[in-house]
Design an enzyme around this catalytic site. Structure first.
Site, PDB file in Angstrom:
ATOM      1  N   GLY A   7       2.246   6.482   1.255  1.00 50.08           N
ATOM      2  CA  GLY A   7       1.887   6.953  -0.078  1.00 50.08           C
ATOM      3  C   GLY A   7       3.248   6.211  -0.607  1.00 50.08           C
ATOM      4  O   GLY A   7       3.917   6.060  -0.834  1.00 50.08           O
ATOM      5  N   LYS A  34      -2.111  -2.674  -0.111  1.00 46.34           N
ATOM      6  CA  LYS A  34      -1.045  -3.181  -1.509  1.00 46.34           C
ATOM      7  C   LYS A  34      -0.059  -3.597  -1.738  1.00 46.34           C
ATOM      8  O   LYS A  34       0.677  -4.570  -2.886  1.00 46.34           O
ATOM      9  CB  LYS A  34      -0.586  -1.866  -1.424  1.00 46.34           C
ATOM     10  N   ASN A  40       7.301  -6.361  -4.085  1.00 47.49           N
ATOM     11  CA  ASN A  40       5.934  -7.588  -3.994  1.00 47.49           C
ATOM     12  C   ASN A  40       5.979  -7.802  -5.222  1.00 47.49           C
ATOM     13  O   ASN A  40       6.019  -8.771  -5.589  1.00 47.49           O
ATOM     14  CB  ASN A  40       5.542  -6.805  -3.512  1.00 47.49           C
TER      15      ASN A  40
END
Length: 331
Positions: free
Chosen positions: A139, A194, A259
């Protein structure tokens, strides 16, 4: 009389520190593993993690610190893993205490590179841990916002929904709300993917593409993630929920996303090595990019965004050239 299960945090980074803060809202005490005994001594002296989220002060009387992983595992019932995935196998290779009767929760969001496995598969195959005793925390939840007690939502995934709910009660507090899922494979793979997309988002930002293109990139990315997780683990899931889409959005756009930061440095011309050194933190997506590329050689899912990141990071294709080619593949 049965005592409450003892919760342990394994790892000492920012997310480990945030999770420890959350847990101590509900737990009388926790166990906490640090690889460095010196860091433990500094923590005890200054009452905060010496390296991460220094503004979060702890009651050290409620923390039992360990620098021996076996001792911590022996003393704990629930293990929360926050070690970067690139170092998980090395740390667990020294483990002599069995974990197959523990409840082990991965908060890592990465792939174990030695095996090209998500953490759940690695624990199941290498440490004989039943899937019913594996949980995943996922999440949109950056450690920095947890430290500031900004409202955040977590999904706890486990095939045993009761275990997921019971664990969720240990995290629920004024600024954390939890939901449960039985999709440990889809949520974990989505959390890995992701991070790769966030690198792509950073790269295009570093190349000075605007918000319009960013929106197209992320719209295509969630479809790419859906194609992959549906192929790997085909069950009914709502890819638009916060465990999937929400996590993708925050990691791709947030100023706290390591990232995205890593990708932005690559887009501006940094080498991967230089970017890693200057960040002083691990960008999980760097390792995941290679692993997902190799895994997808079996599944052959159409993944133009992940392929583009792989070509830039591992194929030495100039970012400007690769992203220009990517723009012709998106809709």
């Amino acid at each position: 009389m049965n005592s409450e299960p003892k919760v342990a945090v394994i790892g000492s980074g920012s997310w480990a520190t945030a999770l420890a803060k959350i847990l101590l809202n509900n737990e009388d005490s926790i166990n906490w593993y640090f690889r460095s005994a010196d860091n433990i001594e500094q923590f005890k002296r200054f009452r905060h993690n010496p390296n991460y989220l220094r503004g979060v002060e702890f009651d050290i009387n409620r923390i039992q610190f360990y620098d021996d992983l076996n001792e911590l595992v022996e003393a704990s019932d629930i293990l929360i893993l926050t070690i970067p995935s690139a170092f998980l196998h090395e740390a667990f290779s020294k483990l002599t205490v069995p974990i197959n009767q523990k409840f082990v929760v991965s908060a890592i969001k990465g792939i174990v590179p030695e095996y090209n496995q998500i953490v759940g598969h690695y624990l199941h195959e290498s440490h004989q841990l039943p899937f019913e005793r594996i949980g995943v925390i996922t999440g949109p939840c950056h450690a920095e916002e947890v430290a500031l007690e900004r409202l955040s939502y977590l999904t706890i995934a486990c095939p045993n929904i009761k275990r997921a709910r019971d664990f969720g009660t240990k995290l629920d507090c004024e600024y954390i709300r939890t939901h449960v899922s039985d999709d440990i494979f889809g949520t974990e793979y989505a959390a890995v993917l992701k991070n790769i997309v966030a690198i792509a988002s950073g790269i295009v930002h570093g190349l000075r593409y605007g918000d319009n293109f960013q929106a197209v990139l992320i719209a295509n990315a969630i479809q790419e993630i859906k194609r992959f997780v549906d192929k790997v683990h085909p069950i009914t899931r709502d890819i638009k929920s916060s465990a999937y889409l929400g996590d993708l959005l925050v990691t791709s756009y947030s100023q706290f996303s390591r990232n995205r930061t890593f990708g932005a440095m690559i887009g501006k011309g940094y080498t991967t090595r230089t970017a890693q050194i200057e960040m002083h933190m691990v960008a999980e997506g760097y390792y995941a990019t290679k692993s997902i590329h190799e895994i997808n050689e079996t599944y052959k899912v159409k993944m133009p965004i992940c392929d583009a990141v792989y070509n830039i990071l591992y194929g030495n294709v100039p970012p400007a050239v690769e992203i220009r080619q990517l723009t012709n593949k998106l809709r």
